[in-house]
Design an enzyme around this catalytic site. Structure first.
Site, PDB file in Angstrom:
ATOM      1  CD  GLU A  50      -1.779  -2.311   1.656  1.00 40.66           C
ATOM      2  OE1 GLU A  50      -0.391  -2.757   1.877  1.00 40.66           O
ATOM      3  OE2 GLU A  50      -2.633  -3.215   1.615  1.00 40.66           O
ATOM      4  CG  PHE A 112      -9.716  -9.754  11.615  1.00 43.15           C
ATOM      5  CD1 PHE A 112      -8.289 -10.155  12.148  1.00 43.15           C
ATOM      6  CD2 PHE A 112      -9.911  -9.608  10.392  1.00 43.15           C
ATOM      7  CE1 PHE A 112      -7.401 -10.258  11.351  1.00 43.15           C
ATOM      8  CE2 PHE A 112      -8.911  -9.996   9.515  1.00 43.15           C
ATOM      9  CZ  PHE A 112      -7.543 -10.547   9.894  1.00 43.15           C
ATOM     10  CD  GLN A 113      -7.122  -7.203   8.229  1.00 44.48           C
ATOM     11  OE1 GLN A 113      -8.205  -7.346   7.537  1.00 44.48           O
ATOM     12  NE2 GLN A 113      -5.963  -7.926   7.857  1.00 44.48           N
ATOM     13  CE  LYS A 162     -17.548  -7.065   4.138  1.00 42.85           C
ATOM     14  NZ  LYS A 162     -17.226  -8.081   4.541  1.00 42.85           N
ATOM     15  CG  MET A 470      22.678  11.889   2.265  1.00 40.27           C
ATOM     16  SD  MET A 470      23.815  13.005   1.486  1.00 40.27           S
ATOM     17  CE  MET A 470      22.907  13.590  -0.148  1.00 40.27           C
TER      18      MET A 470
HETATM   19  C1  LIG Z   1      12.724   5.558   4.739  1.00 39.38           C
HETATM   20  C2  LIG Z   1      13.928   6.114   5.033  1.00 39.38           C
HETATM   21  N1  LIG Z   1      14.913   5.733   5.927  1.00 39.38           N
HETATM   22  C3  LIG Z   1      15.850   6.485   6.338  1.00 39.38           C
HETATM   23  C4  LIG Z   1      16.298   7.437   5.718  1.00 39.38           C
HETATM   24  C5  LIG Z   1      17.596   8.106   6.101  1.00 39.38           C
HETATM   25  N2  LIG Z   1      18.361   7.964   4.808  1.00 39.38           N
HETATM   26  C6  LIG Z   1      18.568   9.281   4.055  1.00 39.38           C
HETATM   27  S1  LIG Z   1      19.465   9.006   2.593  1.00 39.38           S
HETATM   28  C7  LIG Z   1      19.661   7.245   3.089  1.00 39.38           C
HETATM   29  C8  LIG Z   1      20.582   6.404   2.224  1.00 39.38           C
HETATM   30  C9  LIG Z   1      19.973   6.407   0.761  1.00 39.38           C
HETATM   31  O1  LIG Z   1      20.857   5.200   0.242  1.00 39.38           O
HETATM   32  P1  LIG Z   1      20.493   4.798  -1.198  1.00 39.38           P
HETATM   33  O2  LIG Z   1      19.069   4.657  -1.544  1.00 39.38           O
HETATM   34  O3  LIG Z   1      21.382   3.679  -1.622  1.00 39.38           O
HETATM   35  O4  LIG Z   1      20.933   6.263  -2.059  1.00 39.38           O
HETATM   36  P2  LIG Z   1      22.349   6.840  -2.175  1.00 39.38           P
HETATM   37  O5  LIG Z   1      22.551   7.842  -0.838  1.00 39.38           O
HETATM   38  O6  LIG Z   1      23.564   5.638  -1.845  1.00 39.38           O
HETATM   39  O7  LIG Z   1      22.715   7.404  -3.420  1.00 39.38           O
HETATM   40  C10 LIG Z   1      19.431   6.905   4.171  1.00 39.38           C
HETATM   41  C11 LIG Z   1      19.176   5.996   5.012  1.00 39.38           C
HETATM   42  C12 LIG Z   1      15.325   8.085   4.789  1.00 39.38           C
HETATM   43  N3  LIG Z   1      15.602   9.038   4.210  1.00 39.38           N
HETATM   44  N4  LIG Z   1      14.243   7.428   4.544  1.00 39.38           N
END
Ligand SMILES: Cc1ncc(C[n+]2csc(CCOP(=O)(O)OP(=O)(O)O)c2C)c(N)n1
Ligand SMILES: [Mg+2]
Length: 569
Positions: A50, A112-113, A162, A470
């Protein structure tokens, strides 16, 4: 004529012009799904989670400017929508989220749910309804669609028990609605407009900073006229990208944490900042004390709650960006700011943004520039969150509103694939690229199946650096390179794609980049390219957390190249 609640829901959507929705069924929604085939005008796209439905509705809305619709069943289906609803809320995206609910006699019994989804989403929706009566559905839908897409747009939730879907009621779609407490400001206050025009005529180093409000208000043309008449340089926020053509001579790109040095320098030195449809997010301002310290500020925004929230302003103009710019256009005189623009051009020369190191390394920046070349800028580009997102913002040249789709406020990894799916469904004649990270893609990778089942021809470029890049970059720069929980394994994305019946390629070298991109674009269907990029490349410039925008770090001279690099996966 009497209709069931489920039929009424479909009729209401058709009256609102809905021709596609993204959803996932469950027990309480069976009356709806059983009815849906009576309404072939509504294309239902079955997602695999979802969260994907919400992001797809979001991508659809950003690409088309229309309301996106998603649906989930009660309980876990509804809670799976939450991230997507929050994402749409923070980026002001018009969305209707429909959730199933247990039948009315069971509400409040921990059935439920059963989950109180309107309670859970209260802080992340513009408005919400629990439809407790079948006869009330038409007015609820009328209001919900109106609220979602007027004023500052946002998600509106409708919870559908529902038995409300099963019961019958008379149906007619209301023509009018009355929402006495819901006022949308339109034109700015005449006195403030006058004050703004005066400041604009007096300024010698003015800068416009344009945000997503310009895109939402469809005010790009007005912005262009305004900038050209007054000869004021334009910079954008991340979500303002595309609101002003980046190849225009007055465009100075994106400012903020990973914005260009020259845009950030302009923010430091300007004597008049004209902030249009943006909200002074901390990623754009850096440490507030160094943000436009010498400037008077004019802030144009539809939402009065944004005025003075983060930054004190001299001239607040509450109104629709388009209408305000139209009014200001009549009040300003043609001008030039040659010295100021020359100064910006000097900074641009001294701190170039789009230079890409020569050499054999497969740099993510290079790949993005090649996707730009191959598409000639004529595509919709959707990203995940991380370094790849920032490089896309920096290295693709966006000239059209809606061409760059990215999760700004919430920064949601996993947004890319489902949002690109929604964008492609909304704009089937456009090439849609999803530029994703290896971490982000793994969060919603199951939507590859949706691309296949519903024949959605998204082109996916994975910038696979083997890291949560990042976060690794922050560990590199601010935690002495202690890479805890950021090295990331992944499946062989080529084989995964092929398992979903999506053709795919792995690319290791610069020479392979353009042929792979062309092959992906020539293929009539979804396609994935796994780019095995330089693992420890960082995004520059960077304004460190807590620093002012003046204190950006520039790309250091590259030490040792790690080429030749690892092989698949
Ligand atoms: C749902 C979620 N969890 C954690 C983060 C923290 N976060 C920001 S950028 C990042 C790394 C992203 O890795 P990737 O998709 O491989 O991109 P890259 O930076 O390597 O290009 C994380 C863990 C986030 N923004 N969103
Ligand atoms: Mg990564």
């Amino acid at each position: 004529m009497k209709k069931t609640g489920a039929q009424i829901v479909c009729e209401c959507m058709i009256n609102e012009g809905v021709d596609v929705m993204f959803g996932f069924p469950g027990g309480v929604l069976l009356p709806f799904y059983d009815t849906l085939p009576e309404y072939p005008q509504i294309r239902h796209i079955l997602v695999r989670h979802e969260q994907g439905a919400a992001h797809a509705a979001d991508g659809y809305a950003r690409a088309t400017g229309r309301v996106g619709v998603c649906m989930a069943t009660s309980g876990p289906g509804a809670t799976n929508l939450v991230t997507g609803i929050a994402n749409a809320y923070l980026d002001s995206v018009p969305m209707i989220a429909l959730t199933g609910q247990v039948a009315r006699p069971f509400i409040g019994k921990d059935a439920f749910q059963e989950i109180d989804i309107s309670g859970i989403t209260l802080p992340i929706t513009k408005h919400s309804y629990v439809a407790m009566d079948t006869a009330s559905l038409p007015m609820i839908f009328k209001e919900a669609f109106y609220i979602a897409q007027t004023g500052r747009p946002g998600p509106v939730l409708i919870d559908l028990p529902k038995d409300v879907l099963q019961e019958q009621a008379d149906f007619s779609y209301p023509e009018k609605l009355s929402l006495p407490g819901y006022k949308i400001p339109t034109r700015g206050h005449p006195t403030q407009l006058k004050n703004a025009a005066k400041l604009i005529s007096e300024a010698s180093k003015p800068v416009i900073i344009a945000g997503r409000g310009v895109v939402i208000s469809q005010a790009s043309e007005e912005l262009k006229q305004f900038a050209e008449t007054s000869q004021i340089p334009v910079i954008t926020t991340l979500l303002g990208i595309g609101s002003f053509p980046e190849s225009h001579v007055l465009s100075y790109g994106m400012a903020g944490m990973h914005g260009s040095g020259y845009a950030n320098k302009a923010l430091v030195d300007t004597d008049l900042l004209i902030a249009i449809g943006m909200r002074f997010d901390d990623r754009i301002t850096g440490e507030i004390k160094g943000f436009a310290p010498n400037a008077k500020i004019i802030h144009i925004d539809l939402d009065p709650a944004e005025i003075g929230k983060n930054v004190a302003v001299n001239v607040p103009i509450v109104g629709d960006v388009k209408a305000v710019l139209q009014a200001l256009l009549k009040m300003i005189e043609p001008k030039d700011h040659i010295d100021w623009i020359n100064q910006l051009d000097e900074w641009r020369k001294a701190h170039p943004m789009t230079d890409i190191r020569d050499g054999a390394e497969l740099l993510p920046q290079y790949i993005i520039s090649q996707i730009y070349e191959a598409t000639q800028g004529d595509s919709i580009v959707v990203t995940g969150v991380g370094q790849h997102q920032m490089w896309t913002a920096q290295h693709y040249i966006f000239n059209h509103p809606g061409a760059f789709i990215s999760s700004g406020g919430l920064g949601t990894m996993g947004f890319g694939l489902p949002a690109s799916m929604g964008a492609k469904v909304g704009c089937p004649d456009k090439t849609v690229w999803c530029i994703d990270g290896d971490g982000s893609l793994q969060m919603t990778i199951q939507e590859l199946a949706t691309l296949v089942q519903d024949d959605i021809a998204v082109k996916i470029a994975v910038l696979n650096n083997g890291y949560l890049g990042m976060v690794r970059q922050w560990q590199d720069l601010f935690y002495d390179k202690r890479y805890v929980a950021t090295p990331l394994s992944c499946p062989d994305f080529v084989r995964v794609a092929e398992a979903y019946c999506i053709p795919a390629l792995a690319v290791n070298t610069r020479e392979e980049v353009m042929p792979a991109i062309r092959q992906a674009m020539a293929h009539d269907g979804p396609f994935l390219i796994n780019f095995l990029v330089e693992p420890e490349e960082n995004v520059y410039p960077m304004v460190p957390p807590g620093a002012t925008v003046a204190e950006f770090i520039e790309q250091p001279k590259k030490e040792v190249s790690s080429w030749p690099r690892r092989s698949t996966p």
